[in-house]
Design an enzyme around this catalytic site. Structure first.
Site, PDB file in Angstrom:
ATOM      1  N   SER A 280     -54.807   3.626  13.984  1.00  0.00           N
ATOM      2  CA  SER A 280     -54.929   4.405  12.751  1.00  0.00           C
ATOM      3  C   SER A 280     -54.837   3.598  11.468  1.00  0.00           C
ATOM      4  CB  SER A 280     -53.880   5.522  12.722  1.00  0.00           C
ATOM      5  OG  SER A 280     -54.186   6.508  13.676  1.00  0.00           O
TER       6      SER A 280
ATOM      7  N   LYS B 124     -49.433   7.491   2.940  1.00  0.00           N
ATOM      8  CA  LYS B 124     -50.061   8.372   3.923  1.00  0.00           C
ATOM      9  C   LYS B 124     -49.253   9.661   4.059  1.00  0.00           C
ATOM     10  CE  LYS B 124     -51.699   8.245   8.740  1.00  0.00           C
ATOM     11  NZ  LYS B 124     -51.837   7.387   9.945  1.00  0.00           N
TER      12      LYS B 124
ATOM     13  N   SER C  61     -56.344   7.325  11.517  1.00  0.00           N
ATOM     14  CA  SER C  61     -55.957   8.464  10.707  1.00  0.00           C
ATOM     15  C   SER C  61     -55.484   8.098   9.302  1.00  0.00           C
ATOM     16  CB  SER C  61     -54.843   9.243  11.425  1.00  0.00           C
ATOM     17  OG  SER C  61     -53.672   8.457  11.564  1.00  0.00           O
TER      18      SER C  61
END
Length: 446
Positions: free
Chosen positions: A176, A78, A152
């Protein structure tokens, strides 16, 4: 020729350890799939093709290859975790395009375990929202590319669900990991504090935790063990657990869609057949929980936005940060979170595991939400993902597990929550569901 696409991380590592495959051929095959499919998915901001192949060769030359738990396994990271030699943009035009001079400790542990980082994945700006889109790209759900992958950790989830990598690293501050995992048919576990190393600069007052995205419980356990530097060993004898089943939204006024309540009911039935003590019981959520969540959500963004040029932030991010500014001192004091823990602790003293929906409804369209107003984003996020924030506020471990399908054919999911230190318990319950109700692991994109 054997294909390694769609294989689990555990299978790939075993093949590399036993010299049935080389790290280069495994990584090259995944890079070719990324090149062919990611234009449709939008999982990656950066693909490290040349660097990944060179690093694959370095793994092959290691003397300890046969002992590496992730030998030759391609992984995605990420884009809010430092990867040496790559910039960390966190989904924003306001962040510097300067290469990192070090790996985040979780990335360093992946490399030490033999994994090869093939790229950094898309996130919404500053990892604020439950949809992933912005100036660096839009991450779509590989099962239904008209829909967002979630956020996210949306790019990481999309990469795994599309078979671009077998596993990926993400993190979870208000859902997330669990939101995109639930959308994309993946297994994830948000551990409790102190299990995995935190994000370096911003962990939203201790609410955000790094964790795995995988297609099987075994791979989730494997990746979590590597980044936590701890073995999550399966017990010799399965325990009989007290499981509470709740279909109620923690946020007043938000309803749960039928596919998600049906998934929970069916999962509860399987746990009864497995011998667990299962009963309906709702946690005593306070009426103020929605406001408490908003305070912490916006305050975290306010801190993250400090020092960034507001003119280069999108309007929704600027408003989110401005709203949160007034809450920062109160959130830092921690009273709201402590009160919530005290309120919910008796419930978790009585029950070992809470089974509840992962989401309230399917993910929103993969639209340019970063160009929409702040209030519209807040309403969309709250109405589809109200069930994840309480477990960041308490700090307790929580999982998303694929279970069933939506009318569109995209995956549905349930959520599992337990008291502090119960990561192994959650993994065992998830493995029980996987054995009794296996899921399709990769979206049919070819």
């Amino acid at each position: 020729m054997t294909s390694w696409i769609g294989r689990t991380a555990a299978e790939i590592a075993a093949a590399v350890q036993e010299k049935r495959a080389t790290p280069r051929e495994v990584v090259a095959e995944h890079l070719a799939r990324i090149e062919r499919l990611d234009g449709r998915i939008g999982a990656f901001r950066v693909v490290r093709a040349e660097a990944a192949l060179a690093e694959a060769d370095e793994v092959a030359a290691r003397g300890d290859l046969a002992e590496l738990p992730l030998a030759g396994v391609p992984v995605a990271v990420k884009d809010n975790l430092a990867v040496r030699g790559e910039s960390m943009r966190i989904g924003s035009a306001a962040t510097p395009d300067t290469p990192s001079d070090h790996d985040h400790v979780t990335v360093a542990r992946l490399r030490a375990a033999g994994a090869v980082v093939v790229g950094l994945t898309n996130v919404p700006e500053l990892c604020v929202f439950g949809t992933t889109e912005g100036v660096h790209g839009t991450a779509r759900n590989p099962w239904d590319t008209s829909r967002t992958a979630g956020g996210s950790s949306g790019g990481s989830a999309a990469a795994v669900a599309a078979g671009l990598v077998p596993i990926a690293l993400g993190n979870d501050g208000m859902g997330s990991l669990r939101i995109p995992a639930a959308n994309c048919g993946l297994v994830t576990l948000k551990p409790g504090p102190g299990v995995a190393p935190p994000i370096d600069d911003s962990n939203w007052f201790g609410m955000s935790e790094n964790g795995p995205l995988a297609t099987t419980v075994e791979d989730a356990r494997l990746l979590l063990s590597v980044i936590a530097d701890t073995e999550f060993v399966r017990p010799d004898e399965p325990a009989t657990l007290k499981v509470a089943v709740s279909l109620r939204s923690p946020i007043s006024g938000v309803t749960i869609g039928k596919p998600y309540t049906a998934a929970v009911r069916e999962a509860a039935g399987l746990l009864i057949k497995a011998g667990h003590q299962v009963r309906r019981a709702d946690p005593p959520y306070p009426l103020s929980l929605g406001f408490t969540s908003l305070q912490h959500w916006t305050a975290g963004t306010s801190v993250d936005a400090e020092g960034l040029d507001p003119k280069q932030l999108t309007r929704r991010t600027r408003v989110h940060a401005a709203v949160g500014r007034r809450f920062v001192s109160g959130v830092r004091a921690g009273k709201g979170r402590e009160e919530l823990r005290r309120r919910l602790e008796p419930f978790f003293a009585e029950h070992d595991v809470l089974l509840l929906p992962a989401l309230a409804r399917r993910s929103p369209k993969a639209d340019p939400w970063h160009e929409r107003g702040w209030l519209r984003n807040i309403l969309v996020n709250t109405n589809y993902s109200p069930l994840t924030p309480p477990w960041n506020l308490t700090g307790w471990p929580a999982m998303a597990v694929p279970f069933g399908t939506l009318p569109s054919g995209a995956p549905c999911a349930v959520q599992l929550v337990a008291r502090p230190g119960s990561e192994t318990v959650l993994l065992e319950v998830a493995a029980e569901l996987e054995r009794r109700h296996p899921w399709e692991r990769t979206a049919p994109l070819d």
